[in-house]
Design a protein around this motif. Structure first.
Motif, mmCIF file in Angstrom:
data_model
loop_
_atom_site.group_PDB
_atom_site.id
_atom_site.type_symbol
_atom_site.label_atom_id
_atom_site.label_comp_id
_atom_site.label_asym_id
_atom_site.label_seq_id
_atom_site.Cartn_x
_atom_site.Cartn_y
_atom_site.Cartn_z
ATOM 1 N N SER A 19 0.740 7.123 11.960
ATOM 2 C CA SER A 19 -0.395 6.971 11.055
ATOM 3 C C SER A 19 -0.753 8.326 10.463
ATOM 4 N N PHE A 20 -0.802 8.336 9.146
ATOM 5 C CA PHE A 20 -1.097 9.530 8.363
ATOM 6 C C PHE A 20 -2.451 9.342 7.681
ATOM 7 N N LEU A 53 5.263 12.307 2.841
ATOM 8 C CA LEU A 53 5.239 13.747 2.580
ATOM 9 C C LEU A 53 3.962 14.169 1.870
ATOM 10 N N ASP A 54 3.441 13.308 0.987
ATOM 11 C CA ASP A 54 2.158 13.598 0.340
ATOM 12 C C ASP A 54 1.041 13.676 1.387
ATOM 13 N N CYS A 55 1.075 12.767 2.328
ATOM 14 C CA CYS A 55 0.073 12.755 3.392
ATOM 15 C C CYS A 55 0.156 14.020 4.242
ATOM 16 N N ILE A 56 1.372 14.416 4.611
ATOM 17 C CA ILE A 56 1.560 15.606 5.450
ATOM 18 C C ILE A 56 1.033 16.846 4.731
ATOM 19 N N ALA A 57 1.285 16.933 3.425
ATOM 20 C CA ALA A 57 0.802 18.082 2.655
ATOM 21 C C ALA A 57 -0.726 18.136 2.646
ATOM 22 N N ALA A 58 -1.370 16.982 2.613
ATOM 23 C CA ALA A 58 -2.831 16.926 2.566
ATOM 24 C C ALA A 58 -3.462 17.110 3.936
ATOM 25 N N ASN A 59 -2.850 16.521 4.964
ATOM 26 C CA ASN A 59 -3.393 16.582 6.316
ATOM 27 C C ASN A 59 -2.250 16.355 7.296
ATOM 28 N N PRO A 60 -1.775 17.386 7.967
ATOM 29 C CA PRO A 60 -0.610 17.242 8.847
ATOM 30 C C PRO A 60 -0.871 16.563 10.192
ATOM 31 N N THR A 61 -2.117 16.246 10.495
ATOM 32 C CA THR A 61 -2.413 15.565 11.760
ATOM 33 C C THR A 61 -1.992 14.104 11.663
ATOM 34 N N SER A 80 -4.950 -17.893 32.538
ATOM 35 C CA SER A 80 -5.495 -17.330 31.299
ATOM 36 C C SER A 80 -4.349 -16.953 30.347
ATOM 37 N N PHE A 81 -4.635 -17.040 29.050
ATOM 38 C CA PHE A 81 -3.673 -16.614 28.049
ATOM 39 C C PHE A 81 -3.808 -15.107 27.875
ATOM 40 N N THR A 82 -2.690 -14.390 27.940
ATOM 41 C CA THR A 82 -2.742 -12.933 27.868
ATOM 42 C C THR A 82 -1.407 -12.390 27.375
ATOM 43 N N LEU A 83 -1.291 -11.102 27.328
ATOM 44 C CA LEU A 83 -0.049 -10.418 26.979
ATOM 45 C C LEU A 83 0.312 -9.474 28.098
ATOM 46 N N GLN A 84 1.598 -9.401 28.393
ATOM 47 C CA GLN A 84 2.100 -8.321 29.214
ATOM 48 C C GLN A 84 2.660 -7.294 28.231
ATOM 49 N N TYR A 85 2.424 -6.015 28.470
ATOM 50 C CA TYR A 85 2.866 -4.994 27.526
ATOM 51 C C TYR A 85 2.907 -3.631 28.190
ATOM 52 N N LYS A 86 3.550 -2.706 27.510
ATOM 53 C CA LYS A 86 3.488 -1.281 27.792
ATOM 54 C C LYS A 86 3.182 -0.615 26.456
ATOM 55 N N SER A 87 2.213 0.294 26.443
ATOM 56 C CA SER A 87 1.867 0.936 25.175
ATOM 57 C C SER A 87 1.612 2.425 25.374
ATOM 58 N N SER A 88 1.680 3.142 24.254
ATOM 59 C CA SER A 88 1.464 4.582 24.283
ATOM 60 C C SER A 88 0.846 5.030 22.970
ATOM 61 N N MET A 89 0.026 6.056 23.052
ATOM 62 C CA MET A 89 -0.562 6.686 21.864
ATOM 63 C C MET A 89 -0.477 8.195 22.028
ATOM 64 N N ALA A 90 -0.301 8.883 20.889
ATOM 65 C CA ALA A 90 -0.236 10.345 20.914
ATOM 66 C C ALA A 90 -0.749 10.886 19.585
ATOM 67 N N VAL A 91 -1.149 12.145 19.604
ATOM 68 C CA VAL A 91 -1.597 12.836 18.398
ATOM 69 C C VAL A 91 -0.754 14.089 18.246
ATOM 70 N N GLY A 92 -0.367 14.367 17.001
ATOM 71 C CA GLY A 92 0.460 15.541 16.767
ATOM 72 C C GLY A 92 0.265 16.118 15.383
ATOM 73 N N ARG A 93 1.044 17.144 15.125
ATOM 74 C CA ARG A 93 1.031 17.835 13.835
ATOM 75 C C ARG A 93 2.422 17.677 13.220
ATOM 76 N N ALA A 94 2.457 17.176 11.991
ATOM 77 C CA ALA A 94 3.720 16.948 11.290
ATOM 78 C C ALA A 94 4.001 18.089 10.324
ATOM 79 N N GLU A 95 5.277 18.439 10.218
ATOM 80 C CA GLU A 95 5.694 19.453 9.256
ATOM 81 C C GLU A 95 7.105 19.137 8.776
ATOM 82 N N ILE A 138 7.364 16.340 14.349
ATOM 83 C CA ILE A 138 6.019 16.098 14.867
ATOM 84 C C ILE A 138 5.931 16.771 16.228
ATOM 85 N N THR A 139 4.982 17.690 16.349
ATOM 86 C CA THR A 139 4.750 18.369 17.619
ATOM 87 C C THR A 139 3.443 17.839 18.194
ATOM 88 N N LEU A 140 3.514 17.265 19.390
ATOM 89 C CA LEU A 140 2.294 16.732 20.005
ATOM 90 C C LEU A 140 1.302 17.865 20.245
#
Length: 164
Positions: A19-20, A53-61, A80-95, A138-140
């Motif tokens: 996500s940019f 690339l336009d997004c990275i130039a404006a805001n690299p996060t 119960s109705f549900t989901l089994q899952y594995k998920s991950s989130m991270a924040v980084g700097r793109a260049e 992308i560097t975390l």
């Protein structure tokens, strides 16, 4: 879940949504095929121009998110109705990668991850397309986080700290 779990999800996901922020401040998210080359560095390739690339130039996060083993299910104990899952989130700097050798090595890592049986064609592909391909690094900037919902064979939910 711990950092190792979160990294494993990012590594195993065939696509990671990156996500940019557009120059006008609105969000732009797109699923991409990423490869991780060390503890906090990811790469992807794209065209030499475009919205990413336009997004990275404006805001690299950027924010990364991935889900694996996502399976709708009925809770074994309570129905119960549900989901089994594995998920991950991270924040980084793109260049944008400008060093030719780093760019080639990043593309090699991407090919090795997604087309390992075709590495014999890598050098020819680089000769044909390196100059018209952009590579983004992308560097975390903080450790990733992970979550999961899974059940064991007896139908008990695997809560935090309890592994398979």
């Amino acid at each position: 879940m711990d950092v190792a779990f979160a990294m494993e999800v990012l590594d195993k996901a065939p696509y990671v949504t990156v996500s940019f922020t557009r120059p006008n401040g609105t969000p732009y998210g797109v699923p991409l095929s990423l490869v991780r080359t060390d503890g906090k560095t990811f790469y992807f390739h794209c065209a030499l121009e475009g919205e990413k690339l336009d997004c990275i130039a404006a805001n690299p996060t950027v924010a990364l998110s991935a889900v694996t083993r996502c399976t709708p299910t009925v809770g074994p104990k309570d129905g119960s109705f549900t989901l089994q899952y594995k998920s991950s989130m991270a924040v980084g700097r793109a260049e944008i990668v400008t060093n030719r050798n780093e760019k080639i090595e990043a593309l090699r890592a991407i090919c090795q991850r997604f087309l390992p049986k075709h590495m014999d064609a890598f050098d020819d592909a680089i000769a044909r397309s390196l100059e018209r391909t952009a590579v983004v690094k992308i560097t975390l900037t903080e450790p990733p986080t992970g979550k999961r919902k899974q059940y064991d064979k007896e139908g008990e939910e695997l809560k935090w700290g309890r592994m398979e």
